[in-house]
Design a protein around this motif. Structure first.
Motif, mmCIF file in Angstrom:
data_model
loop_
_atom_site.group_PDB
_atom_site.id
_atom_site.type_symbol
_atom_site.label_atom_id
_atom_site.label_comp_id
_atom_site.label_asym_id
_atom_site.label_seq_id
_atom_site.Cartn_x
_atom_site.Cartn_y
_atom_site.Cartn_z
ATOM 1 N N TYR A 164 -12.534 -10.960 -8.059
ATOM 2 C CA TYR A 164 -11.432 -10.048 -8.375
ATOM 3 C C TYR A 164 -11.397 -8.871 -7.414
ATOM 4 O O TYR A 164 -10.322 -8.434 -6.992
ATOM 5 C CB TYR A 164 -11.514 -9.550 -9.820
ATOM 6 N N SER A 165 -12.539 -8.355 -7.031
ATOM 7 C CA SER A 165 -12.585 -7.237 -6.087
ATOM 8 C C SER A 165 -12.002 -7.641 -4.736
ATOM 9 O O SER A 165 -11.202 -6.899 -4.151
ATOM 10 C CB SER A 165 -14.023 -6.742 -5.896
ATOM 11 N N ARG A 166 -12.382 -8.806 -4.245
ATOM 12 C CA ARG A 166 -11.871 -9.269 -2.952
ATOM 13 C C ARG A 166 -10.377 -9.546 -3.003
ATOM 14 O O ARG A 166 -9.635 -9.150 -2.102
ATOM 15 C CB ARG A 166 -12.624 -10.512 -2.496
ATOM 16 N N SER A 167 -9.942 -10.219 -4.059
ATOM 17 C CA SER A 167 -8.508 -10.556 -4.140
ATOM 18 C C SER A 167 -7.658 -9.295 -4.309
ATOM 19 O O SER A 167 -6.579 -9.181 -3.724
ATOM 20 C CB SER A 167 -8.235 -11.552 -5.272
ATOM 21 N N THR A 168 -8.149 -8.336 -5.073
ATOM 22 C CA THR A 168 -7.408 -7.082 -5.252
ATOM 23 C C THR A 168 -7.340 -6.308 -3.943
ATOM 24 O O THR A 168 -6.282 -5.784 -3.575
ATOM 25 C CB THR A 168 -8.055 -6.231 -6.362
ATOM 26 N N LYS A 169 -8.434 -6.257 -3.213
ATOM 27 C CA LYS A 169 -8.441 -5.555 -1.928
ATOM 28 C C LYS A 169 -7.455 -6.202 -0.963
ATOM 29 O O LYS A 169 -6.691 -5.502 -0.287
ATOM 30 C CB LYS A 169 -9.836 -5.526 -1.318
ATOM 31 N N LEU A 170 -7.443 -7.515 -0.893
ATOM 32 C CA LEU A 170 -6.505 -8.207 -0.015
ATOM 33 C C LEU A 170 -5.057 -7.928 -0.424
ATOM 34 O O LEU A 170 -4.195 -7.681 0.437
ATOM 35 C CB LEU A 170 -6.771 -9.711 -0.025
ATOM 36 N N ALA A 171 -4.782 -7.970 -1.716
ATOM 37 C CA ALA A 171 -3.417 -7.715 -2.203
ATOM 38 C C ALA A 171 -2.987 -6.292 -1.845
ATOM 39 O O ALA A 171 -1.856 -6.071 -1.384
ATOM 40 C CB ALA A 171 -3.340 -7.942 -3.707
#
Length: 94
Positions: free
Chosen positions: A9-16
């Motif tokens: 979730y941290s990685r996907s949120t950062k990318l978004a």
């Protein structure tokens, strides 16, 4: 599982956040899902609330730039964000 979930979730949120416009429905949905994970699995209530409040603050000024379909989807996700904030007892609900 919680650590792997948190990392994902941290990685996907950062990318978004880094690559999508603030009112992009995919960005809003990613932030909403990440906040729900933080709230329900990590018991990080304040973090989850702040994620959602920030998403709303950043998205609102950009809504006029979306086409009708994207705006409708974004508004639906923003309503889900608002609902979660109310359910979570956020006194600063936007």
């Amino acid at each position: 599982m919680t650590i792997a979930g948190h990392d994902a979730y941290s990685r996907s949120t950062k990318l978004a956040i880094d690559y999508l416009n603030p009112c992009d429905p995919i960005r809003l949905g990613t932030i909403l899902n990440s906040a729900i994970f933080s709230y329900e699995y990590l018991n990080s209530i304040e973090t989850a609330q702040e994620m959602l409040r920030t998403a709303v603050r950043e998205a609102r000024p950009e809504l006029a730039e979306l086409n009708d379909d994207e705006r409708s989807t974004a508004l639906s996700i923003l309503e889900s964000i608002r609902t979660n904030l109310v359910l979570w007892g956020d006194d600063n609900t936007l």
